[in-house]
Write a protein that holds these residues in place. Structure first.
Motif, mmCIF file in Angstrom:
data_model
loop_
_atom_site.group_PDB
_atom_site.id
_atom_site.type_symbol
_atom_site.label_atom_id
_atom_site.label_comp_id
_atom_site.label_asym_id
_atom_site.label_seq_id
_atom_site.Cartn_x
_atom_site.Cartn_y
_atom_site.Cartn_z
ATOM 1 N N ALA A 1 0.811 -1.222 0.000
ATOM 2 C CA ALA A 1 0.000 0.000 0.000
ATOM 3 C C ALA A 1 0.842 1.270 0.000
ATOM 4 O O ALA A 1 0.320 2.364 -0.214
ATOM 5 C CB ALA A 1 -0.938 0.002 1.207
ATOM 6 N N VAL A 2 2.146 1.133 0.215
ATOM 7 C CA VAL A 2 3.031 2.300 0.293
ATOM 8 C C VAL A 2 3.404 2.760 -1.113
ATOM 9 O O VAL A 2 3.588 1.952 -2.026
ATOM 10 C CB VAL A 2 4.288 1.941 1.110
ATOM 11 C CG1 VAL A 2 5.348 3.020 0.994
ATOM 12 C CG2 VAL A 2 3.918 1.735 2.560
ATOM 13 N N ASP A 3 3.547 4.053 -1.275
ATOM 14 C CA ASP A 3 4.055 4.610 -2.532
ATOM 15 C C ASP A 3 5.573 4.430 -2.566
ATOM 16 O O ASP A 3 6.317 5.189 -1.967
ATOM 17 C CB ASP A 3 3.689 6.099 -2.635
ATOM 18 C CG ASP A 3 4.253 6.729 -3.915
ATOM 19 O OD1 ASP A 3 4.648 5.963 -4.816
ATOM 20 O OD2 ASP A 3 4.285 7.968 -3.983
ATOM 21 N N ALA A 4 5.997 3.357 -3.259
ATOM 22 C CA ALA A 4 7.428 3.043 -3.358
ATOM 23 C C ALA A 4 7.910 3.233 -4.787
ATOM 24 O O ALA A 4 8.773 2.486 -5.259
ATOM 25 C CB ALA A 4 7.689 1.621 -2.886
ATOM 26 N N GLN A 5 7.371 4.248 -5.458
ATOM 27 C CA GLN A 5 7.767 4.564 -6.840
ATOM 28 C C GLN A 5 7.626 3.336 -7.747
ATOM 29 O O GLN A 5 8.534 2.993 -8.511
ATOM 30 C CB GLN A 5 9.190 5.107 -6.875
ATOM 31 C CG GLN A 5 9.384 6.340 -5.975
ATOM 32 C CD GLN A 5 10.710 7.020 -6.214
ATOM 33 O OE1 GLN A 5 11.070 7.300 -7.344
ATOM 34 N NE2 GLN A 5 11.448 7.301 -5.142
ATOM 35 N N SER A 6 6.454 2.654 -7.617
ATOM 36 C CA SER A 6 6.093 1.499 -8.438
ATOM 37 C C SER A 6 7.007 0.298 -8.200
ATOM 38 O O SER A 6 7.082 -0.588 -9.048
ATOM 39 C CB SER A 6 6.117 1.859 -9.932
ATOM 40 O OG SER A 6 5.236 2.925 -10.200
ATOM 41 N N ARG A 7 7.682 0.260 -7.064
ATOM 42 C CA ARG A 7 8.574 -0.868 -6.782
ATOM 43 C C ARG A 7 8.218 -1.550 -5.467
ATOM 44 O O ARG A 7 9.097 -2.110 -4.790
ATOM 45 C CB ARG A 7 10.028 -0.387 -6.735
ATOM 46 C CG ARG A 7 10.582 -0.027 -8.101
ATOM 47 C CD ARG A 7 10.585 -1.235 -9.026
ATOM 48 N NE ARG A 7 11.046 -0.902 -10.377
ATOM 49 C CZ ARG A 7 11.089 -1.772 -11.361
ATOM 50 N NH1 ARG A 7 10.685 -3.010 -11.153
ATOM 51 N NH2 ARG A 7 11.501 -1.400 -12.565
ATOM 52 N N SER A 8 6.929 -1.545 -5.107
ATOM 53 C CA SER A 8 6.524 -2.212 -3.871
ATOM 54 C C SER A 8 6.738 -3.722 -3.969
ATOM 55 O O SER A 8 7.044 -4.380 -2.969
ATOM 56 C CB SER A 8 5.059 -1.907 -3.554
ATOM 57 O OG SER A 8 4.215 -2.333 -4.605
ATOM 58 N N GLY A 9 6.578 -4.297 -5.174
ATOM 59 C CA GLY A 9 6.817 -5.731 -5.340
ATOM 60 C C GLY A 9 8.267 -6.096 -5.072
ATOM 61 O O GLY A 9 8.552 -7.120 -4.436
ATOM 62 N N ALA A 10 9.202 -5.273 -5.539
ATOM 63 C CA ALA A 10 10.618 -5.538 -5.287
ATOM 64 C C ALA A 10 10.954 -5.356 -3.809
ATOM 65 O O ALA A 10 11.752 -6.116 -3.249
ATOM 66 C CB ALA A 10 11.480 -4.617 -6.144
ATOM 67 N N LEU A 11 10.340 -4.352 -3.165
ATOM 68 C CA LEU A 11 10.563 -4.156 -1.732
ATOM 69 C C LEU A 11 10.038 -5.340 -0.932
ATOM 70 O O LEU A 11 10.673 -5.792 0.023
ATOM 71 C CB LEU A 11 9.883 -2.871 -1.262
ATOM 72 C CG LEU A 11 10.629 -1.560 -1.500
ATOM 73 C CD1 LEU A 11 9.809 -0.385 -0.975
ATOM 74 C CD2 LEU A 11 11.992 -1.585 -0.828
ATOM 75 N N THR A 12 8.883 -5.846 -1.314
ATOM 76 C CA THR A 12 8.323 -7.003 -0.629
ATOM 77 C C THR A 12 9.236 -8.210 -0.780
ATOM 78 O O THR A 12 9.429 -8.989 0.156
ATOM 79 C CB THR A 12 6.926 -7.330 -1.188
ATOM 80 O OG1 THR A 12 6.097 -6.167 -1.086
ATOM 81 C CG2 THR A 12 6.283 -8.458 -0.423
ATOM 82 N N ALA A 13 9.812 -8.382 -1.959
ATOM 83 C CA ALA A 13 10.749 -9.487 -2.174
ATOM 84 C C ALA A 13 11.999 -9.323 -1.320
ATOM 85 O O ALA A 13 12.505 -10.291 -0.745
ATOM 86 C CB ALA A 13 11.119 -9.567 -3.648
ATOM 87 N N LEU A 14 12.494 -8.107 -1.220
ATOM 88 C CA LEU A 14 13.718 -7.852 -0.465
ATOM 89 C C LEU A 14 13.505 -8.024 1.038
ATOM 90 O O LEU A 14 14.343 -8.597 1.740
ATOM 91 C CB LEU A 14 14.222 -6.440 -0.761
ATOM 92 C CG LEU A 14 15.490 -5.990 -0.047
ATOM 93 C CD1 LEU A 14 16.660 -6.866 -0.449
ATOM 94 C CD2 LEU A 14 15.789 -4.531 -0.351
ATOM 95 N N VAL A 15 12.372 -7.554 1.547
ATOM 96 C CA VAL A 15 12.123 -7.569 2.991
ATOM 97 C C VAL A 15 11.561 -8.911 3.447
ATOM 98 O O VAL A 15 11.973 -9.450 4.470
ATOM 99 C CB VAL A 15 11.169 -6.417 3.375
ATOM 100 C CG1 VAL A 15 10.792 -6.505 4.849
ATOM 101 C CG2 VAL A 15 11.818 -5.072 3.077
ATOM 102 N N LEU A 16 10.607 -9.459 2.682
ATOM 103 C CA LEU A 16 9.894 -10.659 3.111
ATOM 104 C C LEU A 16 10.297 -11.918 2.349
ATOM 105 O O LEU A 16 9.813 -13.009 2.677
ATOM 106 C CB LEU A 16 8.382 -10.454 2.952
ATOM 107 C CG LEU A 16 7.756 -9.359 3.812
ATOM 108 C CD1 LEU A 16 6.283 -9.190 3.466
ATOM 109 C CD2 LEU A 16 7.911 -9.676 5.292
ATOM 110 N N GLY A 17 11.122 -11.786 1.315
ATOM 111 C CA GLY A 17 11.464 -12.952 0.521
ATOM 112 C C GLY A 17 10.326 -13.449 -0.337
ATOM 113 O O GLY A 17 10.331 -14.597 -0.790
ATOM 114 N N ASP A 18 9.325 -12.614 -0.597
ATOM 115 C CA ASP A 18 8.154 -12.991 -1.390
ATOM 116 C C ASP A 18 8.240 -12.304 -2.748
ATOM 117 O O ASP A 18 8.027 -11.093 -2.851
ATOM 118 C CB ASP A 18 6.869 -12.582 -0.660
ATOM 119 C CG ASP A 18 5.632 -12.783 -1.522
ATOM 120 O OD1 ASP A 18 5.598 -13.772 -2.271
ATOM 121 O OD2 ASP A 18 4.718 -11.939 -1.470
#
Length: 744
Positions: free
Chosen positions: A185-202
């Protein structure tokens, strides 16, 4: 002790290479034999037997937990709890259901389900679902990803499709899923999927293009396999406390060393739990724990001892981990680094250490990637040279800190916005590099040749100055340029690939290659891209002389676009060219057309009075040394009667089942007219069309035909012209696969 630990690891790893599992009584006998060896000080033998027994027993438990055969294909109401992180994309929700219960039926502990057009599903929720259950199976193709082994490693006992359901209880204790929802839900400059992979391994939020970029540049491990990030976080915490103690900023009443070790391990364990605690994370946590424990005792642990203990620890906790490619890559990468930097005379400067590490890891992992059937990134050393410090030192700190500070307004979101922008910049750079240097999918090679290449990689990893080191290059280059073996003149090699409910047949002669149909495409699943293209590359095919699409239905033509993008195709012929994509420039099928390649004859036929696409299928007859096969597409009984009036109505040895064995095809007139001795069926297991129909199978058996079914036997290889029975992938025994069915 070290010898015993090596023997234990060898016993645990032996499971991966067993073709079948021995009977249960043998698993019970092995520990007894191991105990009998101890009085004679045969510790390596005893530890090996202990490891083998523990691994075999776990594998048997996992196999026994699979769905009962009598429930395969049934639809049942099931109650269970959603676990893991559900993935929703392109109209389908995929999730894992645990502790499933159903009346009068025992169900596996874990099931992997798909719900098409279903509602959002959250981890921790309890659902009542109507599920069409299936035993865990996967497509079997030469040198391809083994989905069935992956399911067993995950201890998935059944798969299924949800047809209806109701939520019984809201989510409880699903903190990882809650964090993922906040990150998305965070505005991560269209890279929330990559952040989720980096933080959660998903990595479920990464697009297909993102995955392709990561694969081409060899940087998948940076976002999904976060073992090195666990070690980095633990090191930062340890050095921070050590620095505070050195400059007098740490409380004197608290001994700094135990606190530094304890907090460093707690940070590693916490991030490991956040990242899903997969194999690389377990390995990293075990190694960190051992190093810190020895550090507390002021002892020098060495380099190889923690790796060996971590290997045994991971396998003791999960003996089936050896079925996952990530297990081998994770430990092999660490072993290459330890071997490269251990016991070297003289010191390298930091920039020499960093650059050489990337190239040496690429060399060391090359044989591992090849034997696992994974692509090899040619740009990986350069990409990792920049991407590893960028992710580890620049992106990871604000990503983790922002995740923990999300409860604070603006602070956490601001840090995640910054981390997203940094990842986006990296992806843009990697995409440019991937566009210039894509990943290399090498052809499959024999085991003896792989052994020479692996020995060459080992020689190249030896310290500089070793006399035999230059010999490593020609040995390693054999993996890239293996000696070519050509088919004899007048022989055709035919592969019917396992593409589920569809068709894809590869025909090779000495100097030419033909593809008959290109596999199905349904929603996001393109079997042309996922199966046909990789298999062609593994078969050392770099171009097609002809792609013949029998007709324009998606189960036959769906993968044609992916094949055309991946290979140079000299000519495309279709039974209905107007329905094909314009970029393929397909030509019409011409009845009576024939040609010869390397002593093998080809003839085309199409019913000129066809009324629908199935009847307009372009039929291909192939003849080699007097042995014939007929590829029929989806023609029905009417088209079959017309075929019997053509020049193709001659005795035929092999028949590709018309229309996947549907009731409207394979008429007795066709079977009596052609008198085939065997039939090749391409279909999906448990397909909704009921292919092949029982009456059709009865006709085949009445004629005494040998039946080769891709759903039961995987990909099928036939050497036309040798008058030999086909070879099937199911004959390549693995303990997690059912044996091939007998043939009449």
């Amino acid at each position: 002790m070290r010898t015993g630990m090596m023997a234990l690891a060898l016993g645990l790893l032996t499971l991966r290479f067993l073709p079948v599992l021995p009977p249960v009584w043998l698993w019970l006998l092995l520990p007894v034999l191991g105990l009998m060896c101890l009085p004679f000080r045969s510790y390596p033998v005893a530890f090996y037997l202990f490891g083998l027994s523990w691994a075999g027993a776990n594998a048997q438990w996992a196999l026994d937990d699979r769905l009962a055969p009598e429930l395969d294909g049934e639809t049942r109401w099931i109650e269970g709890r959603v676990t893991g992180l559900p993935h929703q994309g392109e109209g389908v929700v995929r999730f894992q259901l645990s502790d499933g219960q159903s009346r009068r039926a025992r169900l596996p502990e874990h099931m992997r389900l798909a719900w098409y057009n279903g509602p959002p599903v959250k981890s921790g929720e309890r659902w009542r679902l109507a599920v069409k259950l299936k035993r865990p199976v996967g497509l079997l193709n030469p040198h391809a990803f083994d989905y069935q082994a992956w399911l067993l490693a995950q201890r998935i006992g059944a798969t299924g499709t949800v047809t209806a359901g109701e939520r019984l209880a809201p989510a409880r204790g699903a903190w990882r899923d809650a964090i993922r929802q906040r990150l998305q839900a965070v505005d991560a400059q269209s890279r929330s999927g990559a952040l989720t992979a980096l933080v959660l391994g998903d990595g479920s939020g990464l697009s297909r293009d993102d995955w392709q970029v990561l694969q081409n540049t060899g940087t998948v491990h940076l976002l999904v396999i976060s073992g090195q990030h666990v070690g980095l976080l633990a090191g930062v915490v340890y050095l921070l406390i050590a620095g505070l103690a050195r400059y007098g900023c740490w409380p004197s009443r608290l001994p700094w060393l135990p606190w530094a070790c304890g907090l460093a391990f707690s940070a590693a364990l916490g991030y490991g739990m956040l990242a899903g605690f997969e194999v690389p994370v377990r390995r990293a946590c075990l190694m960190i724990g051992l190093v810190l424990l020895w550090r507390l005792r002021f002892r020098h642990l060495g380099a190889w001892w923690p790796l060996l203990l971590a290997l045994n620890g991971v396998l003791l906790l999960d003996p089936l981990a050896s079925l996952r490619p990530g297990f081998w890559l994770s430990f092999a990468a660490v072993a290459v680094l330890l071997f490269t930097f251990g016991a070297r005379l003289g010191a390298w400067r930091w920039w020499q250490t960093w650059t050489r590490a990337q190239w040496l890891i690429a060399i060391g992992l090359c044989p591992i990637l090849l034997v696992l059937g994974l692509p090899i990134s040619l740009s990986g050393p350069l990409a990792n040279l920049l991407a590893v410090p960028w992710i580890s030192l620049v992106v990871l700190p604000p990503a983790l800190l922002g995740t923990f500070l999300l409860p604070l307004p603006y602070v956490g979101e601001g840090l995640l916005w910054l981390a997203g922008g940094l990842i986006d910049g990296l992806f843009r750079a990697l995409a440019m590099l991937a566009g210039k240097v894509p990943a290399w999918v090498p052809a499959a090679i024999p085991l003896w040749l792989w052994g020479i290449g692996a020995l060459g990689a080992f020689v190249l990893l030896l310290p500089k100055g070793m006399p035999i080191r230059p010999l490593g290059w020609p040995m390693l280059l054999l993996l890239a340029f293996p000696p070519q073996s050509k088919l004899p003149e007048g022989i055709a090699e035919i592969w019917q690939l396992d593409v589920g409910q569809g068709l894809a047949i590869v025909v090779r002669t000495r100097h030419h290659t033909l593809l008959y149909d290109a596999g199905p495409r349904l929603r996001e699943l393109d079997l042309g891209e996922r199966v046909v293209v990789p298999t062609l590359r593994k078969l050392n095919i770099d171009g097609l002389d002809l792609m013949l699409i029998s007709h324009a239905h998606a189960d036959h033509a769906g993968g044609a676009g992916a094949v055309a993008r991946a290979f140079a195709v000299k000519q495309v012929i279709s039974g209905h060219p107007l329905e094909m994509p314009p970029q393929l420039d397909a030509q019409a099928c011409e009845s009576g057309r024939q040609w010869t390649w390397d002593g093998v004859q080809f003839r085309l036929w199409q019913w000129s009075f066809a009324g629908d696409l199935n009847q307009r299928s372009c039929v291909l007859q192939i003849e080699a040394q007097g042995e014939r096969i007929l590829l029929t597409g989806d023609i029905d009984a009417k088209a079959e009667r017309a075929l019997l009036d053509s020049s193709l109505a001659v005795p035929t040895d092999w028949l590709a089942a018309p229309h996947h064995g549907s009731r409207s095809s394979s008429s007795m007139a066709l079977l009596n007219g052609l008198q085939p001795k065997g039939v090749l069926i391409s279909r999906g297991l448990g397909n909704s069309f009921g292919h092949p129909h029982p009456t059709v199978l009865a006709r085949y058996r009445k004629q005494g035909m040998a039946i080769y079914d891709s759903a039961e036997q995987g990909a099928i290889r036939l050497h036309l012209g040798r008058f030999e029975p086909p070879w099937t992938m199911r004959q390549e025994r693995r303990f997690w696969r059912d044996p091939p069915p007998p043939n009449p």
